[in-house]
Design a protein around this motif. Sequence first.
Motif, short mmCIF file in Angstrom:
data_model
loop_
_atom_site.label_atom_id
_atom_site.label_comp_id
_atom_site.label_asym_id
_atom_site.label_seq_id
_atom_site.Cartn_x
_atom_site.Cartn_y
_atom_site.Cartn_z
N TYR A 1 40.77 -30.42 -17.10
CA TYR A 1 39.61 -31.30 -17.25
C TYR A 1 38.40 -30.76 -16.50
O TYR A 1 37.27 -30.87 -16.95
CB TYR A 1 39.95 -32.71 -16.77
CG TYR A 1 41.19 -33.26 -17.42
CD1 TYR A 1 41.17 -33.70 -18.75
CD2 TYR A 1 42.39 -33.29 -16.74
CE1 TYR A 1 42.31 -34.15 -19.36
CE2 TYR A 1 43.55 -33.76 -17.35
CZ TYR A 1 43.50 -34.19 -18.66
OH TYR A 1 44.64 -34.63 -19.27
N LYS A 2 38.68 -30.16 -15.32
CA LYS A 2 37.61 -29.59 -14.53
C LYS A 2 36.92 -28.48 -15.31
O LYS A 2 35.70 -28.36 -15.34
CB LYS A 2 38.19 -29.03 -13.23
CG LYS A 2 37.42 -29.47 -12.00
CD LYS A 2 38.08 -28.95 -10.75
CE LYS A 2 38.39 -30.10 -9.82
NZ LYS A 2 39.28 -29.74 -8.73
N MET A 3 37.72 -27.63 -15.95
CA MET A 3 37.16 -26.52 -16.71
C MET A 3 36.37 -27.04 -17.91
O MET A 3 35.24 -26.62 -18.16
CB MET A 3 38.26 -25.56 -17.16
CG MET A 3 38.88 -24.80 -16.01
SD MET A 3 40.30 -23.80 -16.50
CE MET A 3 39.50 -22.24 -16.88
N LEU A 4 36.97 -27.97 -18.63
CA LEU A 4 36.29 -28.53 -19.80
C LEU A 4 34.96 -29.15 -19.39
O LEU A 4 33.95 -28.97 -20.07
CB LEU A 4 37.16 -29.59 -20.46
CG LEU A 4 38.14 -29.09 -21.50
CD1 LEU A 4 39.17 -30.16 -21.80
CD2 LEU A 4 37.40 -28.71 -22.78
N HIS A 5 34.97 -29.86 -18.28
CA HIS A 5 33.75 -30.51 -17.82
C HIS A 5 32.71 -29.46 -17.42
O HIS A 5 31.55 -29.55 -17.80
CB HIS A 5 34.07 -31.43 -16.64
CG HIS A 5 32.88 -32.15 -16.11
ND1 HIS A 5 32.30 -33.20 -16.77
CD2 HIS A 5 32.13 -31.94 -15.00
CE1 HIS A 5 31.25 -33.62 -16.08
NE2 HIS A 5 31.14 -32.87 -15.01
N GLY A 6 33.18 -28.46 -16.66
CA GLY A 6 32.26 -27.42 -16.20
C GLY A 6 31.63 -26.65 -17.35
O GLY A 6 30.43 -26.40 -17.37
N PHE A 7 32.44 -26.27 -18.32
CA PHE A 7 31.95 -25.48 -19.46
C PHE A 7 30.94 -26.26 -20.29
O PHE A 7 30.11 -25.68 -20.98
CB PHE A 7 33.12 -25.06 -20.35
CG PHE A 7 34.01 -24.02 -19.73
CD1 PHE A 7 33.49 -23.09 -18.85
CD2 PHE A 7 35.35 -23.97 -20.03
CE1 PHE A 7 34.30 -22.12 -18.28
CE2 PHE A 7 36.17 -23.01 -19.46
CZ PHE A 7 35.64 -22.09 -18.58
N LYS A 8 31.05 -27.59 -20.22
CA LYS A 8 30.16 -28.42 -21.04
C LYS A 8 28.75 -28.44 -20.48
O LYS A 8 27.79 -28.66 -21.22
CB LYS A 8 30.73 -29.83 -21.06
CG LYS A 8 30.37 -30.64 -22.28
CD LYS A 8 31.20 -31.90 -22.30
CE LYS A 8 30.45 -33.07 -22.84
NZ LYS A 8 31.24 -34.29 -22.72
N GLN A 9 28.62 -28.22 -19.16
CA GLN A 9 27.30 -28.28 -18.55
C GLN A 9 26.44 -27.14 -19.08
O GLN A 9 26.87 -26.00 -19.07
CB GLN A 9 27.40 -28.16 -17.02
CG GLN A 9 28.38 -29.11 -16.38
CD GLN A 9 28.16 -30.54 -16.81
OE1 GLN A 9 27.05 -31.05 -16.76
NE2 GLN A 9 29.22 -31.20 -17.27
#
Lengths: 488, 222
Positions: free
Chosen positions: A478-486
Amino acid sequence: MYQLFIHHLKEKSRATFWQKSAALNLLLIFATLMFIVYLLVFGYYADEILLEIFPDEDILYTFSRMLFYYFIAELFGRFLLQALPVLTIEPYLLLPVKRKTLVHYLILKSVPSPFNVFPFLLILPFFIKVITPLHPYIFSFQWLFAIGCLVLVNNFINILLKRSFTHKPLPVVLFLVVTAIIMYLDYAAYISLSKIFSQVLLFVSKTNFYVLLFVTLVILAYGLVYIIMLRNFYTGTGTGTKLRFTKSFAFLNQFGVTGHLMVNELKLILRNKRPRSLFYISLIFMLYGFLIYEKDNLNNDFILMVGGYIVTAGFMMNYGQFLFSWEGSYYPVFMINNFNFNDYIKAKYFLLCLFCVAAYLLTLAYALIDIKIAFIQSALFLYNVGVTALLLLYFASYNKDSIDLSRSPMFNYQGVTVAQFLFTILIFLIPVGIYLVFKYTGLSSYFFFFLGFIGVAGIVLHNRFIFLIEKRMRKRKYKMLHGFKQKN
Amino acid sequence: MKYYKNVVLNVESMQINPGEIVGLIGNNGAGKTTMLSLFLDLIKPAEGYVKIKDKNVARDETWKTYTGAYLNERFLIPFLTPFEFLTYIGSLHGKNKADVESFLEANHAFFTEDISGKYIRDLSTGNKQKTGILGTFLSDPELIILDEPFSALDPSSQAWLKNKLSTLHAEGKTLIVSSHDLKHVTDICKRILLIEKGKIVMDLNVNAETLPKLEEYFMVKQ
């Protein structure tokens, strides 16, 4: 025009670059300062170096001669590294801003570039130390002014070249061949373009107002760029990019999901600007061996180790440190589709191995210098496949910044974080540490055997490590998905 | 399930039954995409869970074998051609190139653009969306999740897609579709969830009065 520059400044000052952590900024500023100091020091001692090589020539004459080659090298460097001045121009196309103004602005924007400052860092120390004390001011400044003009001419020629031949290898090769011919003619004393260049430069500096000729050159170059850019104002929008590599690597498909994932990632590298440029630059890294594998160094295990490491792991390191970030913009594809996550990570590992194998085979040619090199590179190759690749993969799971694939890799710190920077250094320091241990216990002769041995151990155990990495990545999903979305 | 700091989505409990075709509507920022992302385990609920076929999506991945989803461009690989992308998705579900070709043949009224002449990143928004939507149908999944699939489509494609979704429903698939077009959703969906500020404010079975009722609801909002 004034407004456009204001917007440009705002774009720069509000860029996410400045919102990076203070530590990373400090690191980058430090690296830049080091580079500047390096140039200044080199410039300061340039006279002594030149006097040693050409003891009978006038120092200013020699220096001016060297400038000829400097400008050729600079142009080559610019071609590879300096970005074309592009602007997010679409919003302005609809506004009542004249097209001509936009073009002038675009060209002028390329002038305040670090590439136009570097030469002065190199030249100014020489100028102050050698030229001004010996020559009248008017001469000195005309000389400096002429060089400033040439820097600008180079700047504009680069724009022309880049517009005409982006990403075609042929012109680069041609350029190198022509340069080699010029150098040979010079060396064999048939025609020395560098001498002519130097004589013209000195003549123009001696005779008042002739420098205006150089101004004319600048204006001509500028005008040419202006005309070409104005004519091609609309190209590059909407036409789409040519397809590349549609059939390549099909043989990998037979390895199932893993193979398919690898094919896609190879396409990622070859079809997108940033990874592709990185790939080309890494090819140049492979030539590093010519510098390192010198006679004097062949008995120095440490230098040989560093050399073998850079030559066999160059691209793997450069690309591998950003693993997952490359795919940041479409990471959900891997999260919702039906495949084993283990296969996904395995594909990454095999890809890194593939880079290593390719680099290893290509650079095995260095063995022609000394057969010992083959032995050392083999040890490092095993070490890189068995240890470095797995470490890279593990540390890459900390990545959570998406990378814009379409931008140039030069001076582009997108995706760079302090942690990742430190990891890269750490990965490199491990073999250095091992070397020191072996050296101080008097076992140096076993060093390369040992590297090869732990490499093989890593290869044998790679499944276990991949399993560990998989577990980590599931936790960080989830951290990666969230980060990549920024957006950055 | 709840999602994050200033609560974006707060649903006590809800259930979608197998074979249902559900429309998700609500103004911008209501929480539609958040809800769909929770279904697909792309974000983690602050509280609660999502279960598909009685299995928590965050713990058990079997839902991936029978789910097709397209939310936005981030679900496409930009530097592949549509054909390469679809073959790739197909390969993950055990379909070979020939299967993909016959699939495209069958749906060629929808995707009229040259399928392998351009990279996805160079396609128009509408064609990108079509590629993504086709990708969800490719594996013949039991559950299909689409976020605003009609938004960038031309009228013919909208009609085609409505027809397609209805057919899939008739075949017994479960479909969850969000949209801003009240007409489209009420035409095809049998059940509608209206979300506002992260809460389900209406859960309707669609009949002749649903459309006027929803229209009135959103008019008053102004």
